[in-house]
Structures are given as structure tokens and as C-alpha cells.
Design a protein around this motif. Structure first.
Motif, PDB file in Angstrom:
ATOM      1  N   PRO A 180      71.300   0.682  49.554  1.00 44.48           N
ATOM      2  CA  PRO A 180      72.030   0.152  50.713  1.00 44.48           C
ATOM      3  C   PRO A 180      73.498   0.578  50.782  1.00 44.48           C
ATOM      4  CG  PRO A 180      71.638  -1.581  49.116  1.00 44.48           C
ATOM      5  CD  PRO A 180      70.886  -0.371  48.634  1.00 44.48           C
ATOM      6  N   SER A 181      74.031   1.159  49.716  1.00 46.33           N
ATOM      7  CA  SER A 181      75.423   1.619  49.759  1.00 46.33           C
ATOM      8  C   SER A 181      75.560   3.007  50.382  1.00 46.33           C
ATOM      9  CB  SER A 181      76.029   1.629  48.351  1.00 46.33           C
ATOM     10  OG  SER A 181      75.443   2.631  47.553  1.00 46.33           O
ATOM     11  N   LEU A 182      74.433   3.621  50.764  1.00 48.84           N
ATOM     12  CA  LEU A 182      74.466   4.977  51.329  1.00 48.84           C
ATOM     13  C   LEU A 182      75.351   5.039  52.566  1.00 48.84           C
ATOM     14  CD1 LEU A 182      73.479   7.931  51.469  1.00 48.84           C
ATOM     15  CD2 LEU A 182      71.551   7.084  52.839  1.00 48.84           C
ATOM     16  N   THR A 183      76.237   6.020  52.566  1.00 51.98           N
ATOM     17  CA  THR A 183      77.115   6.319  53.689  1.00 51.98           C
ATOM     18  C   THR A 183      77.012   7.812  53.957  1.00 51.98           C
ATOM     19  OG1 THR A 183      78.646   4.583  53.020  1.00 51.98           O
ATOM     20  CG2 THR A 183      79.517   6.264  54.462  1.00 51.98           C
ATOM     21  N   THR A 184      77.067   8.204  55.219  1.00 48.07           N
ATOM     22  CA  THR A 184      77.047   9.625  55.549  1.00 48.07           C
ATOM     23  C   THR A 184      78.389  10.012  56.164  1.00 48.07           C
ATOM     24  OG1 THR A 184      76.094   9.226  57.733  1.00 48.07           O
ATOM     25  CG2 THR A 184      74.560   9.663  55.926  1.00 48.07           C
ATOM     26  N   LEU A 185      78.715  11.268  55.987  1.00 43.23           N
ATOM     27  CA  LEU A 185      79.992  11.773  56.468  1.00 43.23           C
ATOM     28  C   LEU A 185      79.778  13.194  56.981  1.00 43.23           C
ATOM     29  CD1 LEU A 185      83.002  10.970  56.491  1.00 43.23           C
ATOM     30  CD2 LEU A 185      83.175  11.902  54.195  1.00 43.23           C
ATOM     31  N   GLN A 186      80.094  13.432  58.246  1.00 40.81           N
ATOM     32  CA  GLN A 186      79.972  14.764  58.844  1.00 40.81           C
ATOM     33  C   GLN A 186      81.344  15.432  58.790  1.00 40.81           C
ATOM     34  OE1 GLN A 186      77.025  16.109  60.242  1.00 40.81           O
ATOM     35  NE2 GLN A 186      78.172  18.004  60.260  1.00 40.81           N
ATOM     36  N   LEU A 187      81.411  16.582  58.140  1.00 39.04           N
ATOM     37  CA  LEU A 187      82.688  17.285  57.967  1.00 39.04           C
ATOM     38  C   LEU A 187      82.611  18.698  58.535  1.00 39.04           C
ATOM     39  CD1 LEU A 187      83.379  16.200  54.275  1.00 39.04           C
ATOM     40  CD2 LEU A 187      84.370  15.229  56.359  1.00 39.04           C
ATOM     41  N   GLY A 188      83.761  19.257  58.801  1.00 35.78           N
ATOM     42  CA  GLY A 188      83.854  20.629  59.299  1.00 35.78           C
ATOM     43  C   GLY A 188      84.180  21.631  58.205  1.00 35.78           C
ATOM     44  N   HIS A 189      84.234  21.162  56.956  1.00 34.87           N
ATOM     45  CA  HIS A 189      84.481  22.020  55.797  1.00 34.87           C
ATOM     46  C   HIS A 189      83.522  21.618  54.686  1.00 34.87           C
ATOM     47  CE1 HIS A 189      88.213  22.457  58.017  1.00 34.87           C
ATOM     48  NE2 HIS A 189      88.388  23.590  57.374  1.00 34.87           N
ATOM     49  N   LYS A 190      83.190  22.546  53.823  1.00 35.13           N
ATOM     50  CA  LYS A 190      82.252  22.279  52.727  1.00 35.13           C
ATOM     51  C   LYS A 190      82.999  21.623  51.563  1.00 35.13           C
ATOM     52  CE  LYS A 190      79.115  25.776  54.307  1.00 35.13           C
ATOM     53  NZ  LYS A 190      78.117  24.959  54.892  1.00 35.13           N
ATOM     54  N   VAL A 191      83.419  20.406  51.796  1.00 36.60           N
ATOM     55  CA  VAL A 191      84.258  19.670  50.854  1.00 36.60           C
ATOM     56  C   VAL A 191      83.487  19.278  49.601  1.00 36.60           C
ATOM     57  CG1 VAL A 191      85.602  17.567  50.529  1.00 36.60           C
ATOM     58  CG2 VAL A 191      85.825  18.871  52.640  1.00 36.60           C
ATOM     59  N   SER A 192      82.255  18.791  49.741  1.00 34.53           N
ATOM     60  CA  SER A 192      81.537  18.310  48.563  1.00 34.53           C
ATOM     61  C   SER A 192      81.244  19.461  47.601  1.00 34.53           C
ATOM     62  CB  SER A 192      80.250  17.582  48.940  1.00 34.53           C
ATOM     63  OG  SER A 192      79.272  18.467  49.416  1.00 34.53           O
ATOM     64  N   PHE A 193      80.937  20.643  48.140  1.00 38.13           N
ATOM     65  CA  PHE A 193      80.699  21.803  47.286  1.00 38.13           C
ATOM     66  C   PHE A 193      81.971  22.165  46.523  1.00 38.13           C
ATOM     67  CE2 PHE A 193      80.830  26.444  46.706  1.00 38.13           C
ATOM     68  CZ  PHE A 193      79.746  26.586  45.860  1.00 38.13           C
ATOM     69  N   TRP A 194      83.101  22.144  47.211  1.00 37.86           N
ATOM     70  CA  TRP A 194      84.393  22.469  46.605  1.00 37.86           C
ATOM     71  C   TRP A 194      84.746  21.461  45.522  1.00 37.86           C
ATOM     72  CZ3 TRP A 194      89.513  20.290  47.770  1.00 37.86           C
ATOM     73  CH2 TRP A 194      90.569  21.066  47.282  1.00 37.86           C
ATOM     74  N   GLU A 195      84.545  20.171  45.808  1.00 36.00           N
ATOM     75  CA  GLU A 195      84.831  19.127  44.820  1.00 36.00           C
ATOM     76  C   GLU A 195      83.945  19.291  43.588  1.00 36.00           C
ATOM     77  OE1 GLU A 195      87.101  16.604  44.542  1.00 36.00           O
ATOM     78  OE2 GLU A 195      88.076  17.560  46.234  1.00 36.00           O
ATOM     79  N   LYS A 196      82.680  19.630  43.805  1.00 36.93           N
ATOM     80  CA  LYS A 196      81.759  19.828  42.682  1.00 36.93           C
ATOM     81  C   LYS A 196      82.237  21.003  41.828  1.00 36.93           C
ATOM     82  CE  LYS A 196      76.794  20.390  41.801  1.00 36.93           C
ATOM     83  NZ  LYS A 196      76.751  19.623  40.604  1.00 36.93           N
ATOM     84  N   LEU A 197      82.648  22.086  42.459  1.00 36.92           N
ATOM     85  CA  LEU A 197      83.176  23.228  41.706  1.00 36.92           C
ATOM     86  C   LEU A 197      84.383  22.818  40.866  1.00 36.92           C
ATOM     87  CD1 LEU A 197      83.218  26.237  44.206  1.00 36.92           C
ATOM     88  CD2 LEU A 197      81.792  25.979  42.185  1.00 36.92           C
ATOM     89  N   ARG A 198      85.294  22.080  41.493  1.00 38.61           N
ATOM     90  CA  ARG A 198      86.512  21.652  40.785  1.00 38.61           C
ATOM     91  C   ARG A 198      86.179  20.755  39.601  1.00 38.61           C
ATOM     92  NH1 ARG A 198      91.339  19.516  44.213  1.00 38.61           N
ATOM     93  NH2 ARG A 198      90.457  17.708  43.247  1.00 38.61           N
ATOM     94  N   SER A 199      85.234  19.843  39.772  1.00 37.90           N
ATOM     95  CA  SER A 199      84.935  18.891  38.695  1.00 37.90           C
ATOM     96  C   SER A 199      84.170  19.528  37.546  1.00 37.90           C
ATOM     97  CB  SER A 199      84.157  17.697  39.245  1.00 37.90           C
ATOM     98  OG  SER A 199      82.879  18.086  39.677  1.00 37.90           O
ATOM     99  N   GLU A 200      83.422  20.596  37.812  1.00 38.84           N
ATOM    100  CA  GLU A 200      82.615  21.219  36.760  1.00 38.84           C
ATOM    101  C   GLU A 200      83.270  22.450  36.141  1.00 38.84           C
ATOM    102  OE1 GLU A 200      78.844  21.970  38.559  1.00 38.84           O
ATOM    103  OE2 GLU A 200      78.277  19.849  38.538  1.00 38.84           O
ATOM    104  N   ALA A 201      84.361  22.919  36.711  1.00 38.31           N
ATOM    105  CA  ALA A 201      84.978  24.160  36.251  1.00 38.31           C
ATOM    106  C   ALA A 201      85.760  23.953  34.960  1.00 38.31           C
ATOM    107  CB  ALA A 201      85.921  24.698  37.327  1.00 38.31           C
ATOM    108  N   ASP A 202      85.753  25.005  34.146  1.00 39.69           N
ATOM    109  CA  ASP A 202      86.649  24.931  32.989  1.00 39.69           C
ATOM    110  C   ASP A 202      88.026  25.386  33.450  1.00 39.69           C
ATOM    111  OD1 ASP A 202      87.012  27.775  32.742  1.00 39.69           O
ATOM    112  OD2 ASP A 202      85.161  27.927  31.602  1.00 39.69           O
ATOM    113  N   GLU A 203      89.017  25.179  32.628  1.00 39.13           N
ATOM    114  CA  GLU A 203      90.396  25.434  33.058  1.00 39.13           C
ATOM    115  C   GLU A 203      90.705  26.895  33.342  1.00 39.13           C
ATOM    116  OE1 GLU A 203      92.609  25.232  28.801  1.00 39.13           O
ATOM    117  OE2 GLU A 203      91.711  23.385  29.537  1.00 39.13           O
TER     118      GLU A 203
END
Length: 148
Positions: free
Chosen positions: A47-70
């Protein structure tokens, strides 16, 4: 109100507003005190599901940032392109999770929300039922779907 304010600024790109809206929504999902049931009678959507329509691939970018090494080379900003993001709070860890909506995930959500028999949905969509089961299992593991 920052995303709306940022979009109203004359200097152009909505990228900063999309990133701000994504981060704000992620925070709101994390801090939302809506109760997530620990037991359900049938397979159901968190029930906490929320959707968000964006004009940029933000979630992909955030995932890259969080998994990347320095030392990893990362894009300076999210790429332009429509993205539907699913955000929810995990029922056990209470962390906010997010995925870019993919057709298989949306099909699994539709099956659950509309109580469609898995085999009927697979036949109608020309998809292997085992593939849908795997998507459902993954969604349950990540807390997007709740299983009895």
C-alpha cells in the motif's frame, strides 16, 4: 514546492526539478507512517506504492551513483527520457525502494490489482508463465508485492 519552482525558472532544463521531485518522493515514502500489513490473505500490492512520471532517467542515474566505486566514470546528470518510477517502503526493512517501471513489472502489478489468473495473463500477453512467476517472486522479495 521546489520541483514546481525549479520548472518555472527560465534557465531551461527540468533535470534539477526531476531529481528534486524524485528525492522528495523517496523521502516521503520513507517517512510515511502508513501501516503495511504483515499478513495478507492474497497476493497484494504494497500500500505504500507511489508512482512518479519523470522527463529524465533519474532512477537509473541514482542506481549508478549508489553502486559505483569511487573511481568509476559516471554520467554528470540523468539522461533526458520519459521514466515511470515505482517507489515503496519495504515492509520489513522500512527502507524506501524504487524501480524504473518495466513492462514485466507493470504486468505483474496488473495481474495482482485486477486478480487476473497468471496463466490467462501469460497467454494474453504471449509471455511464459514462469517468467511472470519470477517477476512476482522478485517483487515479493523486494517488498513491492505482499504474499500470504
Amino acid at each position: 514546492e521546489f520541483p514546481e519552482w525549479r520548472r518555472a525558472q527560465p534557465e531551461g532544463s527540468d533535470m534539477a526539478a526531476d531529481v528534486a521531485l524524485f528525492e522528495l518522493t523517496r523521502h516521503q515514502v520513507f517517512t510515511n507512517r502508513q501501516e503495511i500489513p504483515t499478513k495478507v490473505e492474497a497476493l497484494s500490492v504494497n500500500p505504500s506504492l507511489t508512482t512518479l512520471q519523470l522527463g529524465h532517467k533519474v532512477s537509473f542515474w541514482e542506481k549508478l551513483r549508489s553502486e559505483a566505486d569511487e573511481n568509476a566514470a559516471l554520467p554528470a546528470a540523468p539522461q533526458v527520457g520519459e521514466e515511470l518510477v515505482l517507489l515503496w517502503r519495504h515492509p520489513e526493512t522500512f527502507l524506501s525502494n524504487y524501480w524504473a517501471a518495466k513492462p514485466r513489472t507493470l504486468l505483474a502489478l496488473k495481474i495482482v490489482l485486477e486478480s487476473i489468473p497468471l496463466e490467462a495473463a501469460a497467454a494474453a500477453g504471449g509471455v511464459d508463465p514462469d517468467e511472470i512467476r519470477a517477476v512476482i517472486d522478485e517483487a515479493v522479495e523486494h517488498g513491492l508485492l505482499l504474499r500470504p
